[in-house]
Structures are given as structure tokens and as C-alpha cells.
Enzyme design. Structure first.
Site, PDB file in Angstrom:
ATOM      1  N   ASP A 121       0.831  -1.208   0.000  1.00  0.00           N
ATOM      2  CA  ASP A 121       0.000   0.000   0.000  1.00  0.00           C
ATOM      3  C   ASP A 121       0.865   1.258   0.000  1.00  0.00           C
ATOM      4  OD1 ASP A 121      -2.334   1.451   0.018  1.00  0.00           O
ATOM      5  OD2 ASP A 121      -2.636   1.307   2.184  1.00  0.00           O
ATOM      6  N   HIS A 152       2.238   3.383  -9.032  1.00  0.00           N
ATOM      7  CA  HIS A 152       2.154   1.935  -9.283  1.00  0.00           C
ATOM      8  C   HIS A 152       3.382   1.463 -10.064  1.00  0.00           C
ATOM      9  CE1 HIS A 152      -1.710   2.074  -7.536  1.00  0.00           C
ATOM     10  NE2 HIS A 152      -2.338   2.638  -8.542  1.00  0.00           N
ATOM     11  N   LEU A 162      11.266 -20.531  -4.446  1.00  0.00           N
ATOM     12  CA  LEU A 162      10.196 -19.723  -3.838  1.00  0.00           C
ATOM     13  C   LEU A 162       8.910 -19.809  -4.659  1.00  0.00           C
ATOM     14  CD1 LEU A 162       9.795 -17.071  -1.758  1.00  0.00           C
ATOM     15  CD2 LEU A 162       9.703 -15.928  -3.952  1.00  0.00           C
TER      16      LEU A 162
END
Ligand code: FPP
Length: 254
Positions: free
Chosen positions: A27, A44, A138
Site C-alpha cells: 500500500d 504503481h 520460492l
């Protein structure tokens, strides 16, 4: 250091107490852009670099699953240009990063209401999942068009269908059936949730799966979030005592 050869360097964190699964609410992109008098989509765009950095760093720290909240069910309500720029950014980032993720043995998975996404993004997602399916490093899970309530309703529907077909009895339904039917079915629950950007809420992220997660809130805006901030969260996690409803005495730590 590449993701592939970096799995075990947990040195500065005291070694042992590393979360197997870290979930992140990224955020603060909009505020980051506003602080610089830039449009929201610039925030963004600036949020892509920390994604790359944190994926590499999480693997380096020995995390097995990393789940990133990239676009929520509620984010569809944002201005059309912002939504469209974000979708374009996801396509672009996937296109640019896929080969490197694959080379680094990362397995990619997407969760969310895929049917709501544009065809070109869906195709990229499917191709990325197929290409990295056999990887054993991962697991990077990206939540796009995802909401915890959507996920739970979806799971309830699936179980109702099983009951209607006679594959399952209603009174046999237990927590394991429910959690298996969720978008993260088969993935261990997050041990640590990190939220950047200063807000202290879960915002309809993994509502079921976060039941016992340790919650870490950082004031850092996502585009400024880096390895040091991630390590602060890891150190916080390492200092926590997880009791899952038991007493210290029961766990032999009193
Ligand atoms: C929340 O910040 C962030 C988003 C809704 C988008 C997250 C997207 C990225 C970090 C881009 C890269 C992602 C991937 C997976 C390649 P906000 O817009 O709510 O910020 P604000 O609270 O300051 O307005």
C-alpha cells in the site's frame, strides 16, 4: 545474488525463526506519487522495482511462499484509467520478469477472480503458471482481482456442489475441506502479514488464512520498501511467540 543460490542466508535474523509464508499488502503507491506531484499510476509503476527486490530478498532469507496483494476485488471501483494502467502494468511486468523468475527457479501462481480480467492478462498468467509449474524454489503468489470474501463464497459454492452431487455429506464438512477449497488450498497459511503505507487493517485480504498470522504494519510507502524494511519485519516475526490459543505453560515456555 540470485534467488536460486540465496535460499539460506538468514544470518542477521538469528537463523531459525523464519516465516515459511509471508503475505504483503503493498500500500502507498498513490501517496508516493502525490508527494511527487505525479499521477497515481506513476506510483504503481514505481511499485514494480520493490516487487522484484523483495522476491529476491525473501528467497535469500529462506521464505518458501510469498503472497502479494496486487489488486483487490474493491479496486475495480477506482477510476477507469487507473484500473486500465494497472492491468497494463501487470501484463508488462509479467512479460519482462518471467524469464528471470523462471531462471531463478521461482514458481508463479495467481489467485483471484480470473474471469474478470482481460483476455491478454489471463493468457500471460496461464503461460507464466505453466512455464514455472515444475520449479522448486520460492512460490510467488500474486493476488489479482482477489478478495477474502469472494474466496470464501467461492469455497462455500464448491462444497455445496460436492454435497449436491453426493460426493460429500454436509455434516462431514470440516475446516480442512473448507481451507482446501480456498484459492490458497494446499499452501500453508501465512505466518507473517506485512502491510506498508501506514494503515492498520486487513482490507479483505486472505481472511481465512490469516487467522494466526503475526501482523506487521510499516509506515513506509510501498515504492520505498526495500530489503532493510523487509528485514525489520522478519526481526519482528522472530521476536514473536506463537501460541495458537495455548498457554505458555502448555507450550513448555513458561
Ligand atoms: C495500493 O496502493 C497498491 C495497489 C492497488 C497496486 C499494487 C501494484 C503494484 C505494487 C504494481 C506492481 C505489482 C506487481 C505484482 C508487478 P494505493 O494505490 O492504494 O496507494 P494509496 O493508499 O497511497 O492511495
Amino acid at each position: 545474488m540470485s534467488v536460486a543460490d540465496a535460499q539460506t542466508s538468514t544470518d542477521s535474523l538469528g537463523g531459525g525463526n523464519v516465516p515459511e509464508h509471508v503475505a504483503i499488502i503493498m500500500d502507498g503507491n498513490g501517496r508516493w506519487a502525490k508527494d511527487r506531484s505525479k499521477p497515481r499510476h506513476a506510483g504503481h509503476r514505481a511499485g514494480v522495482a520493490p516487487v522484484r527486490k523483495i522476491v529476491e530478498h525473501a528467497a535469500r532469507r529462506g521464505v518458501s511462499y510469498l503472497t502479494l496483494f496486487a489488486f483487490s476485488s474493491e479496486n475495480w471501483q477506482r477510476p477507469r484509467v487507473e484500473v486500465s494502467k494497472l492491468m497494463g502494468l501487470f501484463v508488462e511486468a509479467l512479460q519482462r520478469e518471467l524469464n528471470s523468475l523462471h531462471r531463478n527457479n521461482v514458481k508463479l501462481k495467481f489467485i483471484g477472480a480470473r474471469e474478470r480480467l482481460q483476455n491478454r492478462l489471463c493468457k500471460k498468467i496461464e503461460a507464466a503458471e505453466a512455464k514455472t509449474e515444475g520449479n522448486s524454489g520460492l512460490t510467488l503468489i500474486v493476488a489479482v482481482a482477489y478478495g477474502g470474501r469472494w474466496d470464501m463464497v467461492n469455497a462455500a459454492r464448491q462444497l455445496a456442489e460436492c454435497v449436491a452431487k453426493g460426493d460429500l455429506k454436509a455434516d462431514e464438512i470440516g475446516e480442512s475441506h473448507f481451507s482446501q477449497a480456498l484459492a490458497l488450498g494446499g499452501v500453508p497459511d501465512p505466518d507473517l502479514l506485512i502491510r506498508t503505507g501506514g494503515e492498520r487493517r486487513i482490507s479483505n485480504f486472505l481472511l481465512w488464512n490469516l487467522a494466526y498470522a503475526e501482523l506487521y504494519f510499516s509506515d513506509c510507502l510501498w515504492p520505498d520498501f526495500g530489503e532493510d524494511e523487509f528485514d525489520d519485519a522478519m526481526a519482528f516475526y522472530a521476536s514473536r511467540q506463537r501460541r495458537y490459543g495455548n498457554t505458555e505453560k502448555q507450550l513448555g515456555i513458561a
